[in-house]
Design a protein around this motif. Structure first.
Motif, PDB file in Angstrom:
ATOM      1  N   GLY A   8       0.771  -1.215   0.000  1.00  0.00           N
ATOM      2  CA  GLY A   8       0.000   0.000   0.000  1.00  0.00           C
ATOM      3  C   GLY A   8       0.813   1.281   0.000  1.00  0.00           C
ATOM      4  N   ARG A   9       2.140   1.166  -0.029  1.00  0.00           N
ATOM      5  CA  ARG A   9       2.993   2.349  -0.028  1.00  0.00           C
ATOM      6  C   ARG A   9       3.579   2.558  -1.405  1.00  0.00           C
ATOM      7  NH1 ARG A   9       6.407   0.904   5.273  1.00  0.00           N
ATOM      8  NH2 ARG A   9       6.471  -1.059   4.207  1.00  0.00           N
ATOM      9  N   SER A  10       3.807   3.789  -1.749  1.00  0.00           N
ATOM     10  CA  SER A  10       4.466   4.117  -2.997  1.00  0.00           C
ATOM     11  C   SER A  10       5.933   4.410  -2.695  1.00  0.00           C
ATOM     12  CB  SER A  10       3.801   5.342  -3.623  1.00  0.00           C
ATOM     13  OG  SER A  10       4.456   5.682  -4.802  1.00  0.00           O
ATOM     14  N   VAL A  11       6.817   3.698  -3.346  1.00  0.00           N
ATOM     15  CA  VAL A  11       8.246   3.860  -3.101  1.00  0.00           C
ATOM     16  C   VAL A  11       8.906   4.290  -4.400  1.00  0.00           C
ATOM     17  CG1 VAL A  11      10.369   2.719  -2.390  1.00  0.00           C
ATOM     18  CG2 VAL A  11       8.195   2.051  -1.350  1.00  0.00           C
ATOM     19  N   ASP A  12       9.567   5.411  -4.371  1.00  0.00           N
ATOM     20  CA  ASP A  12      10.262   5.919  -5.541  1.00  0.00           C
ATOM     21  C   ASP A  12      11.693   5.395  -5.487  1.00  0.00           C
ATOM     22  OD1 ASP A  12      11.528   7.329  -7.509  1.00  0.00           O
ATOM     23  OD2 ASP A  12      10.574   9.226  -7.023  1.00  0.00           O
ATOM     24  N   ARG A  13      12.050   4.530  -6.406  1.00  0.00           N
ATOM     25  CA  ARG A  13      13.360   3.885  -6.378  1.00  0.00           C
ATOM     26  C   ARG A  13      14.456   4.736  -6.999  1.00  0.00           C
ATOM     27  NH1 ARG A  13      12.329  -0.784  -4.154  1.00  0.00           N
ATOM     28  NH2 ARG A  13      10.445  -1.919  -4.641  1.00  0.00           N
ATOM     29  N   GLU A  14      14.102   5.884  -7.554  1.00  0.00           N
ATOM     30  CA  GLU A  14      15.107   6.749  -8.161  1.00  0.00           C
ATOM     31  C   GLU A  14      15.536   7.876  -7.241  1.00  0.00           C
ATOM     32  OE1 GLU A  14      13.890   8.018 -12.012  1.00  0.00           O
ATOM     33  OE2 GLU A  14      13.527   5.985 -12.696  1.00  0.00           O
ATOM     34  N   ARG A  15      14.854   8.029  -6.103  1.00  0.00           N
ATOM     35  CA  ARG A  15      15.181   9.091  -5.171  1.00  0.00           C
ATOM     36  C   ARG A  15      15.360   8.520  -3.777  1.00  0.00           C
ATOM     37  NH1 ARG A  15      15.005  13.858  -7.130  1.00  0.00           N
ATOM     38  NH2 ARG A  15      14.596  14.942  -5.197  1.00  0.00           N
ATOM     39  N   THR A  19      12.790  11.062   4.769  1.00  0.00           N
ATOM     40  CA  THR A  19      11.667  11.489   5.602  1.00  0.00           C
ATOM     41  C   THR A  19      11.026  10.358   6.398  1.00  0.00           C
ATOM     42  OG1 THR A  19      10.118  11.248   3.769  1.00  0.00           O
ATOM     43  CG2 THR A  19      11.124  13.422   4.074  1.00  0.00           C
ATOM     44  N   GLN A  20      11.155   9.141   5.926  1.00  0.00           N
ATOM     45  CA  GLN A  20      10.550   7.999   6.609  1.00  0.00           C
ATOM     46  C   GLN A  20      11.632   7.055   7.116  1.00  0.00           C
ATOM     47  OE1 GLN A  20       7.198   7.585   7.096  1.00  0.00           O
ATOM     48  NE2 GLN A  20       6.972   9.606   6.173  1.00  0.00           N
ATOM     49  N   PRO A  21      11.593   6.688   8.398  1.00  0.00           N
ATOM     50  CA  PRO A  21      12.624   5.800   8.952  1.00  0.00           C
ATOM     51  C   PRO A  21      12.810   4.501   8.174  1.00  0.00           C
ATOM     52  CG  PRO A  21      11.293   6.713  10.720  1.00  0.00           C
ATOM     53  CD  PRO A  21      10.636   7.130   9.424  1.00  0.00           C
ATOM     54  N   HIS A  22      11.711   3.888   7.708  1.00  0.00           N
ATOM     55  CA  HIS A  22      11.847   2.617   6.981  1.00  0.00           C
ATOM     56  C   HIS A  22      12.564   2.824   5.645  1.00  0.00           C
ATOM     57  CE1 HIS A  22       8.066   4.118   5.207  1.00  0.00           C
ATOM     58  NE2 HIS A  22       8.426   3.422   4.131  1.00  0.00           N
ATOM     59  N   GLU A  23      12.388   4.005   5.025  1.00  0.00           N
ATOM     60  CA  GLU A  23      13.077   4.278   3.767  1.00  0.00           C
ATOM     61  C   GLU A  23      14.563   4.519   3.996  1.00  0.00           C
ATOM     62  OE1 GLU A  23      11.243   7.036   1.116  1.00  0.00           O
ATOM     63  OE2 GLU A  23       9.238   6.363   1.664  1.00  0.00           O
ATOM     64  N   VAL A  24      14.896   5.225   5.066  1.00  0.00           N
ATOM     65  CA  VAL A  24      16.309   5.462   5.407  1.00  0.00           C
ATOM     66  C   VAL A  24      16.995   4.126   5.679  1.00  0.00           C
ATOM     67  CG1 VAL A  24      17.894   6.533   7.047  1.00  0.00           C
ATOM     68  CG2 VAL A  24      15.838   7.763   6.339  1.00  0.00           C
ATOM     69  N   GLN A  25      16.358   3.277   6.460  1.00  0.00           N
ATOM     70  CA  GLN A  25      16.922   1.956   6.770  1.00  0.00           C
ATOM     71  C   GLN A  25      17.080   1.123   5.505  1.00  0.00           C
ATOM     72  OE1 GLN A  25      14.061   0.497   9.573  1.00  0.00           O
ATOM     73  NE2 GLN A  25      14.884   1.727  11.265  1.00  0.00           N
ATOM     74  N   GLY A  26      16.089   1.156   4.639  1.00  0.00           N
ATOM     75  CA  GLY A  26      16.143   0.380   3.402  1.00  0.00           C
ATOM     76  C   GLY A  26      17.261   0.838   2.482  1.00  0.00           C
ATOM     77  N   TRP A  27      17.396   2.148   2.306  1.00  0.00           N
ATOM     78  CA  TRP A  27      18.467   2.663   1.450  1.00  0.00           C
ATOM     79  C   TRP A  27      19.836   2.380   2.047  1.00  0.00           C
ATOM     80  CZ3 TRP A  27      18.366   3.600  -3.413  1.00  0.00           C
ATOM     81  CH2 TRP A  27      17.203   4.031  -4.035  1.00  0.00           C
TER      82      TRP A  27
END
Length: 65
Positions: A8-15, A19-27
């Motif tokens: 249910g989340r939109s994840v931009d793989r080019e940027r 802003t989101q802890p899960h995105e920081v951890q993932g990158w």
């Protein structure tokens, strides 16, 4: 722009979003660096994933220290 919808989340793989802890951890995991190093790289080269990867691969991080 490549956008993936997962859980249910939109994840931009080019940027790289900081802003989101899960995105920081993932990158950070994907690039094999600490969250602190990731944040520093984004501060220097911007949010474009290609530029962040190139920053780590080029050795510029050592030159900037």
């Amino acid at each position: 722009m490549t956008v993936s919808k997962k859980k249910g989340r939109s994840v931009d793989r080019e940027r790289v979003s900081l802003t989101q802890p899960h995105e920081v951890q993932g990158w950070a995991k994907r690039l094999g660096v600490s969250e602190e190093r990731l944040r520093a790289a984004v501060g220097k080269v911007g949010h474009v994933a290609y530029d962040v990867r190139a920053y780590f691969l080029s050795g510029r991080e050592r030159d900037d220290a």
